[in-house]
Motif scaffolding. Sequence first.
Motif, PDB file in Angstrom:
ATOM      1  N   ARG A 121       0.758  -1.130  -0.031  1.00 41.08           N
ATOM      2  CA  ARG A 121      -0.215  -0.095  -0.014  1.00 41.08           C
ATOM      3  C   ARG A 121       0.933   1.094   0.243  1.00 41.08           C
ATOM      4  N   GLY A 122       2.030   1.326   0.761  1.00 40.06           N
ATOM      5  CA  GLY A 122       2.953   2.332   0.838  1.00 40.06           C
ATOM      6  C   GLY A 122       3.469   2.528  -0.708  1.00 40.06           C
ATOM      7  N   VAL A 123       3.974   1.488  -1.076  1.00 43.59           N
ATOM      8  CA  VAL A 123       4.455   1.587  -2.515  1.00 43.59           C
ATOM      9  C   VAL A 123       3.382   2.102  -3.570  1.00 43.59           C
ATOM     10  N   ALA A 124       2.366   1.519  -3.457  1.00 44.36           N
ATOM     11  CA  ALA A 124       1.252   2.036  -4.261  1.00 44.36           C
ATOM     12  C   ALA A 124       0.993   3.523  -4.322  1.00 44.36           C
ATOM     13  N   GLU A 125       1.103   3.914  -2.937  1.00 43.29           N
ATOM     14  CA  GLU A 125       0.942   5.409  -2.564  1.00 43.29           C
ATOM     15  C   GLU A 125       2.103   6.244  -3.562  1.00 43.29           C
ATOM     16  N   LEU A 126       3.147   5.897  -3.266  1.00 41.22           N
ATOM     17  CA  LEU A 126       4.438   6.343  -4.020  1.00 41.22           C
ATOM     18  C   LEU A 126       4.455   6.321  -5.426  1.00 41.22           C
ATOM     19  N   TYR A 127       3.831   5.382  -6.012  1.00 37.55           N
ATOM     20  CA  TYR A 127       3.503   5.202  -7.256  1.00 37.55           C
ATOM     21  C   TYR A 127       2.649   6.345  -7.880  1.00 37.55           C
ATOM     22  N   THR A 128       1.508   6.350  -7.261  1.00 39.28           N
ATOM     23  CA  THR A 128       0.683   7.342  -7.453  1.00 39.28           C
ATOM     24  C   THR A 128       0.897   8.692  -7.320  1.00 39.28           C
ATOM     25  N   THR A 129       1.600   8.950  -6.174  1.00 44.25           N
ATOM     26  CA  THR A 129       2.253  10.396  -5.908  1.00 44.25           C
ATOM     27  C   THR A 129       3.031  10.749  -7.230  1.00 44.25           C
ATOM     28  N   PHE A 130       3.925   9.934  -7.652  1.00 50.70           N
ATOM     29  CA  PHE A 130       4.994  10.265  -8.606  1.00 50.70           C
ATOM     30  C   PHE A 130       4.440   9.971 -10.062  1.00 50.70           C
ATOM     31  N   GLY A 131       3.146   9.691 -10.338  1.00 51.62           N
ATOM     32  CA  GLY A 131       2.523   9.354 -11.531  1.00 51.62           C
ATOM     33  C   GLY A 131       2.912   8.332 -12.353  1.00 51.62           C
ATOM     34  N   VAL A 132       3.420   7.130 -11.799  1.00 52.13           N
ATOM     35  CA  VAL A 132       4.066   6.181 -12.396  1.00 52.13           C
ATOM     36  C   VAL A 132       3.360   4.793 -12.059  1.00 52.13           C
ATOM     37  N   LEU A 133       2.283   4.766 -11.663  1.00 46.47           N
ATOM     38  CA  LEU A 133       1.507   3.590 -11.303  1.00 46.47           C
ATOM     39  C   LEU A 133       1.129   2.730 -12.425  1.00 46.47           C
ATOM     40  N   ASP A 134       0.789   3.394 -13.402  1.00 45.86           N
ATOM     41  CA  ASP A 134       0.301   2.691 -14.763  1.00 45.86           C
ATOM     42  C   ASP A 134       1.454   2.250 -15.379  1.00 45.86           C
ATOM     43  N   GLU A 135       2.426   2.812 -15.504  1.00 46.64           N
ATOM     44  CA  GLU A 135       3.682   2.519 -15.976  1.00 46.64           C
ATOM     45  C   GLU A 135       4.532   1.201 -15.163  1.00 46.64           C
ATOM     46  N   LEU A 136       4.572   1.348 -14.211  1.00 46.51           N
ATOM     47  CA  LEU A 136       5.418   0.436 -13.213  1.00 46.51           C
ATOM     48  C   LEU A 136       4.628  -0.626 -12.622  1.00 46.51           C
ATOM     49  N   PHE A 137       3.373  -0.458 -12.384  1.00 50.42           N
ATOM     50  CA  PHE A 137       2.642  -1.474 -11.569  1.00 50.42           C
ATOM     51  C   PHE A 137       2.571  -2.968 -12.590  1.00 50.42           C
ATOM     52  N   PRO A 138       2.409  -2.841 -13.913  1.00 48.90           N
ATOM     53  CA  PRO A 138       2.146  -3.957 -14.713  1.00 48.90           C
ATOM     54  C   PRO A 138       3.472  -4.669 -14.995  1.00 48.90           C
ATOM     55  N   LEU A 139       4.617  -3.997 -14.460  1.00 44.86           N
ATOM     56  CA  LEU A 139       6.019  -4.437 -14.760  1.00 44.86           C
ATOM     57  C   LEU A 139       6.438  -5.377 -13.624  1.00 44.86           C
ATOM     58  N   THR A 140       5.805  -5.220 -12.535  1.00 44.48           N
ATOM     59  CA  THR A 140       6.158  -5.853 -11.469  1.00 44.48           C
ATOM     60  C   THR A 140       5.546  -7.250 -10.958  1.00 44.48           C
ATOM     61  N   ARG A 141       6.203  -7.978 -10.215  1.00 45.75           N
ATOM     62  CA  ARG A 141       5.405  -9.353  -9.712  1.00 45.75           C
ATOM     63  C   ARG A 141       5.908  -9.652  -8.403  1.00 45.75           C
ATOM     64  N   SER A 142       4.756 -10.032  -7.829  1.00 45.13           N
ATOM     65  CA  SER A 142       5.039 -10.470  -6.072  1.00 45.13           C
ATOM     66  C   SER A 142       4.811 -11.817  -5.946  1.00 45.13           C
ATOM     67  N   CYS A 143       4.435 -12.922  -6.753  1.00 47.54           N
ATOM     68  CA  CYS A 143       4.175 -14.036  -6.380  1.00 47.54           C
ATOM     69  C   CYS A 143       5.174 -15.113  -6.074  1.00 47.54           C
ATOM     70  N   GLU A 144       5.004 -16.044  -5.215  1.00 46.85           N
ATOM     71  CA  GLU A 144       6.139 -17.017  -5.028  1.00 46.85           C
ATOM     72  C   GLU A 144       5.896 -18.399  -5.770  1.00 46.85           C
ATOM     73  N   ASP A 202       6.107 -20.467  -8.945  1.00 47.56           N
ATOM     74  CA  ASP A 202       7.161 -20.843  -9.953  1.00 47.56           C
ATOM     75  C   ASP A 202       6.557 -20.569 -11.466  1.00 47.56           C
ATOM     76  N   THR A 203       7.223 -19.853 -12.249  1.00 48.85           N
ATOM     77  CA  THR A 203       6.666 -19.810 -13.679  1.00 48.85           C
ATOM     78  C   THR A 203       8.125 -19.804 -14.461  1.00 48.85           C
ATOM     79  N   THR A 204       8.093 -20.084 -15.751  1.00 50.32           N
ATOM     80  CA  THR A 204       9.222 -19.641 -16.634  1.00 50.32           C
ATOM     81  C   THR A 204       9.274 -18.507 -17.080  1.00 50.32           C
ATOM     82  N   ASP A 205       8.243 -17.680 -17.023  1.00 50.11           N
ATOM     83  CA  ASP A 205       8.185 -16.277 -17.745  1.00 50.11           C
ATOM     84  C   ASP A 205       7.723 -15.214 -17.015  1.00 50.11           C
ATOM     85  N   PHE A 206       7.393 -15.390 -15.614  1.00 46.04           N
ATOM     86  CA  PHE A 206       6.654 -14.754 -14.653  1.00 46.04           C
ATOM     87  C   PHE A 206       5.436 -13.811 -15.220  1.00 46.04           C
TER      88      PHE A 206
END
Length: 74
Positions: free
Chosen positions: A16-39, A41-45
């Motif tokens: 939630r803190g990271v989402a707030e920072l992304y929103t504050t700096f206007g990069v949420l739509d750009e960076l969020f789709p590039l991140t992955r948080s899951c444990e 296993d995949t070959t391509d994330f």
Amino acid sequence: PGVFKFNRPFMQHDKRGVAELYTTFGVLDELFPLTRSCEDDTTDFSHHCGDCWFCLERKWGYGVLDPHLEKDEK
């Protein structure tokens, strides 16, 4: 050789803190789709399991697990 260096500037922040920072700096739509948080296993994330702790925190913090999945509507 063989040494990996990691840059984890938000390691001490929850999603939630990271989402707030992304929103504050206007990069949420750009960076969020590039991140992955899951444990899961995949070959391509390319997907999240939706059940592990990190997936649950991601959904809690951002309000959506993966912007590319239709079932995760805000």
